[in-house]
Design an enzyme around this catalytic site. Structure first.
Site, PDB file in Angstrom:
ATOM      1  N   LYS A   1      31.541  68.208  48.089  1.00 29.67           N
ATOM      2  CA  LYS A   1      30.996  67.940  49.435  1.00 29.67           C
ATOM      3  C   LYS A   1      31.823  66.818  49.997  1.00 29.67           C
ATOM      4  CE  LYS A   1      27.005  66.090  47.878  1.00 29.67           C
ATOM      5  NZ  LYS A   1      27.189  66.356  46.343  1.00 29.67           N
TER       6      LYS A   1
ATOM      7  N   ARG B   1      18.528  63.109  49.104  1.00 26.89           N
ATOM      8  CA  ARG B   1      18.492  63.797  47.690  1.00 26.89           C
ATOM      9  C   ARG B   1      17.270  63.851  46.869  1.00 26.89           C
ATOM     10  NH1 ARG B   1      24.135  61.195  46.468  1.00 26.89           N
ATOM     11  NH2 ARG B   1      24.911  62.145  44.548  1.00 26.89           N
TER      12      ARG B   1
ATOM     13  N   ARG C   1      37.590  63.859  37.524  1.00 24.65           N
ATOM     14  CA  ARG C   1      37.927  63.064  39.110  1.00 24.65           C
ATOM     15  C   ARG C   1      38.257  61.831  38.857  1.00 24.65           C
ATOM     16  NH1 ARG C   1      32.807  63.621  42.954  1.00 24.65           N
ATOM     17  NH2 ARG C   1      32.045  61.907  41.836  1.00 24.65           N
TER      18      ARG C   1
ATOM     19  N   ARG D   1      35.303  56.681  38.452  1.00 24.72           N
ATOM     20  CA  ARG D   1      34.131  55.893  38.750  1.00 24.72           C
ATOM     21  C   ARG D   1      33.467  55.910  37.381  1.00 24.72           C
ATOM     22  NH1 ARG D   1      31.643  59.242  43.847  1.00 24.72           N
ATOM     23  NH2 ARG D   1      29.907  59.214  42.501  1.00 24.72           N
TER      24      ARG D   1
ATOM     25  N   ARG E   1      23.270  62.310  35.718  1.00 21.02           N
ATOM     26  CA  ARG E   1      23.251  62.658  37.144  1.00 21.02           C
ATOM     27  C   ARG E   1      22.800  64.300  37.209  1.00 21.02           C
ATOM     28  NH1 ARG E   1      29.222  61.384  38.780  1.00 21.02           N
ATOM     29  NH2 ARG E   1      28.334  61.776  40.839  1.00 21.02           N
TER      30      ARG E   1
HETATM   31  P1  AMP Z   1      27.627  60.116  45.372  1.00 20.98           P
HETATM   32  O1  AMP Z   1      28.769  59.472  45.572  1.00 20.98           O
HETATM   33  O2  AMP Z   1      27.082  60.879  46.517  1.00 20.98           O
HETATM   34  O3  AMP Z   1      27.671  61.173  44.067  1.00 20.98           O
HETATM   35  O4  AMP Z   1      26.648  59.030  44.785  1.00 20.98           O
HETATM   36  C1  AMP Z   1      27.012  58.244  43.621  1.00 20.98           C
HETATM   37  C2  AMP Z   1      25.394  57.725  43.218  1.00 20.98           C
HETATM   38  O5  AMP Z   1      24.812  56.644  44.313  1.00 20.98           O
HETATM   39  C3  AMP Z   1      24.261  58.356  42.959  1.00 20.98           C
HETATM   40  O6  AMP Z   1      24.340  58.937  41.491  1.00 20.98           O
HETATM   41  C4  AMP Z   1      23.208  57.601  43.059  1.00 20.98           C
HETATM   42  O7  AMP Z   1      23.030  56.710  42.107  1.00 20.98           O
HETATM   43  C5  AMP Z   1      23.417  56.698  44.302  1.00 20.98           C
HETATM   44  N1  AMP Z   1      23.148  57.519  45.462  1.00 20.98           N
HETATM   45  C6  AMP Z   1      24.003  58.091  46.441  1.00 20.98           C
HETATM   46  N2  AMP Z   1      23.052  58.794  47.421  1.00 20.98           N
HETATM   47  C7  AMP Z   1      21.933  58.713  47.034  1.00 20.98           C
HETATM   48  C8  AMP Z   1      20.668  59.000  47.625  1.00 20.98           C
HETATM   49  N3  AMP Z   1      20.624  59.669  48.730  1.00 20.98           N
HETATM   50  N4  AMP Z   1      19.513  58.661  47.129  1.00 20.98           N
HETATM   51  C9  AMP Z   1      19.420  57.703  45.887  1.00 20.98           C
HETATM   52  N5  AMP Z   1      20.882  57.326  45.286  1.00 20.98           N
HETATM   53  C10 AMP Z   1      21.811  57.805  46.032  1.00 20.98           C
END
Ligand code: AMP
Length: 208
Positions: free
Chosen positions: A13, A85, A124, A155, A166
């Protein structure tokens, strides 16, 4: 145009976002990037969010919804990456859009088999400054144009323990959104287990 990118962690994404934002003049809202920036600034939201993110759990809906609605209300065309989400977040977005007299035009769902996602995430690495991601196997790491401070790192939540959590969280809380948006006639499925260019072409066919 307002677009949601939906898909499991590691489905590409973020990578596609950077292309779409330029091509279609959309404002990129990546909740993950916003949260990571809050963490590096050590804001109260960042300190709270980190507790969940490091474990691979979702940050509570109320914090996320407030953070996103503050941002979306000011922008004409948005690309939502990593939000919603949960069903609660989707409902909150729907009512926020209604209030603003706007609508979601497309929900692009990135399909990748789970075994491949785990491999992708563990390979990654991300740039601390611009958040662009690369695979350890890439020949070169090219950041965004304006990014001069390339500092790559893995990360915390791309480490094996967090990846498993996750994926479980995705299946339990995010996957139900597929049916939610399918029922609204907005869901467009994309086989994202191909090259970045091929995925990009498929997206263009849908959006154009
Ligand atoms: P991402 O970079 O999108 O993979 O997000 C990394 C982490 O941020 C996720 O594993 C969640 O802990 C938190 N996070 C990001 N977006 C959301 C969301 N819409 N709702 C809840 N937690 C989020």
């Amino acid at each position: 145009m307002n677009v949601i990118l939906l898909g499991p962690p590691g489905s590409g994404k973020g990578t596609q976002s950077y292309k779409l934002v330029e091509k279609y003049q959309l404002s990129h809202i990546s909740t993950g990037d916003i949260l990571r920036s809050q963490i590096s600034k050590k804001t109260p939201l960042g300190i709270e969010a980190k507790k969940y993110m490091d474990k691979g759990e979702l940050v509570p809906d109320n914090l996320i919804i407030e953070m996103v609605s503050f941002t979306t209300s000011k922008l004409p065309s948005i690309l939502l990456d990593g939000f919603p989400r949960t069903i609660n977040q989707a409902l909150a977005l729907e009512s926020e859009m209604e209030n603003l007299n706007k609508k979601i035009d497309f929900v692009l769902y990135f399909e990748v088999p789970f075994e491949d996602l785990i491999q992708r995430l563990s390979q990654r690495i991300s740039c601390k400054t611009c958040s662009k991601t690369f695979s350890k196997s890439d020949k070169e790491f090219v950041c965004l144009e304006e990014c001069t401070n390339q500092e790559l790192y893995q990360r915390e939540d791309d480490k094996p323990e967090a990846i498993t959590k996750r994926m479980e969280t995705y299946k339990e809380l995010t996957q139900p959104l597929l049916e939610f948006y399918e029922n609204k006639g907005l869901l467009k499925k994309i086989n994202a287990n191909t090259s970045i260019q091929e995925v990009s072409i498929k997206i263009d066919k849908i959006l154009q």
